[in-house]
Design an enzyme around this catalytic site. Sequence first.
Site, PDB file in Angstrom:
ATOM      1  N   HIS A 184      33.392  93.411  19.896  1.00  0.00           N
ATOM      2  CA  HIS A 184      34.100  94.672  20.031  1.00  0.00           C
ATOM      3  C   HIS A 184      33.308  95.825  19.412  1.00  0.00           C
ATOM      4  CE1 HIS A 184      38.223  92.722  20.861  1.00  0.00           C
ATOM      5  NE2 HIS A 184      37.812  93.348  21.934  1.00  0.00           N
ATOM      6  N   ARG A 325      44.180  99.168  40.023  1.00  0.00           N
ATOM      7  CA  ARG A 325      44.005  97.722  40.166  1.00  0.00           C
ATOM      8  C   ARG A 325      45.197  97.018  39.528  1.00  0.00           C
ATOM      9  NH1 ARG A 325      38.684  95.256  37.624  1.00  0.00           N
ATOM     10  NH2 ARG A 325      39.804  95.576  35.668  1.00  0.00           N
ATOM     11  N   GLU A 423      34.692  90.482  44.620  1.00  0.00           N
ATOM     12  CA  GLU A 423      34.044  89.914  43.434  1.00  0.00           C
ATOM     13  C   GLU A 423      33.544  88.498  43.685  1.00  0.00           C
ATOM     14  OE1 GLU A 423      36.721  91.253  39.828  1.00  0.00           O
ATOM     15  OE2 GLU A 423      37.957  90.793  41.581  1.00  0.00           O
ATOM     16  N   ASN A 444      30.216  93.443  38.438  1.00  0.00           N
ATOM     17  CA  ASN A 444      30.040  92.559  37.281  1.00  0.00           C
ATOM     18  C   ASN A 444      30.318  91.106  37.660  1.00  0.00           C
ATOM     19  OD1 ASN A 444      29.741  95.006  36.017  1.00  0.00           O
ATOM     20  ND2 ASN A 444      31.630  94.902  34.847  1.00  0.00           N
ATOM     21  N   ASP A 445      31.478  90.870  38.263  1.00  0.00           N
ATOM     22  CA  ASP A 445      31.816  89.493  38.632  1.00  0.00           C
ATOM     23  C   ASP A 445      31.038  89.017  39.850  1.00  0.00           C
ATOM     24  OD1 ASP A 445      33.603  88.364  36.758  1.00  0.00           O
ATOM     25  OD2 ASP A 445      35.199  89.671  37.466  1.00  0.00           O
ATOM     26  N   ARG A 455      28.853  86.361  32.237  1.00  0.00           N
ATOM     27  CA  ARG A 455      28.850  87.758  31.814  1.00  0.00           C
ATOM     28  C   ARG A 455      28.795  87.876  30.299  1.00  0.00           C
ATOM     29  NH1 ARG A 455      34.026  90.376  34.509  1.00  0.00           N
ATOM     30  NH2 ARG A 455      33.470  91.975  33.003  1.00  0.00           N
ATOM     31  N   CYS A 492      32.946  99.576  41.910  1.00  0.00           N
ATOM     32  CA  CYS A 492      33.579 100.002  40.666  1.00  0.00           C
ATOM     33  C   CYS A 492      33.101  99.220  39.452  1.00  0.00           C
ATOM     34  CB  CYS A 492      35.102  99.904  40.785  1.00  0.00           C
ATOM     35  SG  CYS A 492      35.715  98.232  41.049  1.00  0.00           S
TER      36      CYS A 492
END
Length: 543
Positions: A184, A325, A423, A444-445, A455, A492
Amino acid sequence: MAERLLVGVAASPGLVSGRLWRPESEAASQADPAASTGDDEAALHGAIASAGQALAALLGELDGDEAEVVGMQIAFLEDDELARPAFEAIAAGQPAGAAWAAAMDAEIAAYQASDDEYFRARAVDFQDIRDRVLAELSGGASGPLVVPDHAILLAAELRPSEFLSARWGAGAGLALAQGSPTSHVAMLARGRGLAMVVGLGPEVLDLHGEALLDGAEGTLVVAPEQGRLAAAGARIASEEAGRAQAAVYAARPALSRDGVRVAVQATIADPSDLDGLDPAHFDGIGLVRTELFLDRPERLTDEEGQLAAYARILAWAGGRPVTVRTLDAGGDKPIAGYTPAHEANPFLGMRGIRLSLRHPDVFRVQLRALARAAATGPLKVMLPMVTLPRELADARALLEAEIAALAAAGVAHGRPALGIMVEVPAVAITPERFDAEFFSIGSNDLVQYTCAVSREEAASAELGSVADPSVLALIARVAAHGRQVGREVSLCGDAGGDPALVPALLTAGLRSLSVQPGLAGAVKAVIAGLDLASTDEPSTPPS
């Protein structure tokens, strides 16, 4: 002192030239584990409540991803199950400090033992919670860090609340002996534009003097030679000029050198992300990540609360399209009581639309709130992690049922367009099987599943990227299908905000990108230097 190079792991890009700096060492303000307060159960209840109140006060100063991190810690502190072993130990005669430390250390050890880097990185969040409560037991936590201008903070590890409460000087950076690029703190550093390198090893804590920290390359150079300093100064000046140029382009439409228009939309994680943003700088909102503010069980069934959030976003957009989404929980985004626990491979398990269809009562609440919000502006609904055509069909049937119920009850509503994320390679290879009203590529996916790389594992990150020909071929296939059937195709994922990848994405046929708001100017500046007309002709999907 001779120049010395240390290589760690890149966690947040940026170049800092400054002095290595450590906070003044202070005695740890923690309860003596062997000491008893006389009423240890009440003392621990009070310390947990005080730590939660301190985090709640910090939460009021934050938004977006930063608020998400603190909100997660508050949720853990409010979880009776987390504290249960400590209270059982107190009932058996242990003092509060020892009982709390032992319970939290067991939780931390379980996360540190995980095979998944993402979950190992969460251990520091529990260390943060542990130390906050121990500090409250001993009389209160210490004040915030005050990091000087152009200082490179050295530490073994940094806790999220320490990062968020710190006062960061201009041009500061972080060099950590431990840490993870998926932690984080790393995410927060990227959000604030602070250069950060992790995994430099314990020797870094003994260093001092002038240094260069390169958050993109993952290096720390101590006592840099004059030539290296000069090159770094030129690069810093160039990056500052680039930021100034990006600020100019941010207010303009995205237009290529030969006149091709590209839509640049904003990606947000919370309605508060829009505070201070000018809607005229964007062509709408290409992604609202609802799982990041619907992150507690009670919020999943709060229809009015969801409606208020969506209506606020639509009001900000002022008639520009907003794509929301539906809940993309699971994988690296667990929600207590909603996502399954202890899946062998959560990224291949129950996530996204799979979970929504498994919990139709929760899904119907979100669909109802979205349909009601669609009465106030051009709202689009996007389904995540779609793999089979029947998932889209089942979701459409639920949406239509809720629209019919709203109409029968005389409740104001609209019919939002229903689209899907691309994805999963199974969708990208045969997009013609999916009767979606629009498509949005989650880069990303798509990279993760196409290239078989996690990832969350930094060690394997170099094995896959959007620039891989296989991924670009899939993107081009979906873009060509969209042109052929007259359906919008956007992207996106993080790749849309990377200036180095934008040319390849547009060459593949994309004409709509959704990016983090702060990256829009840099993306538009890149587009302004491209010639796209030759790639703007309709084409058929590659065979």
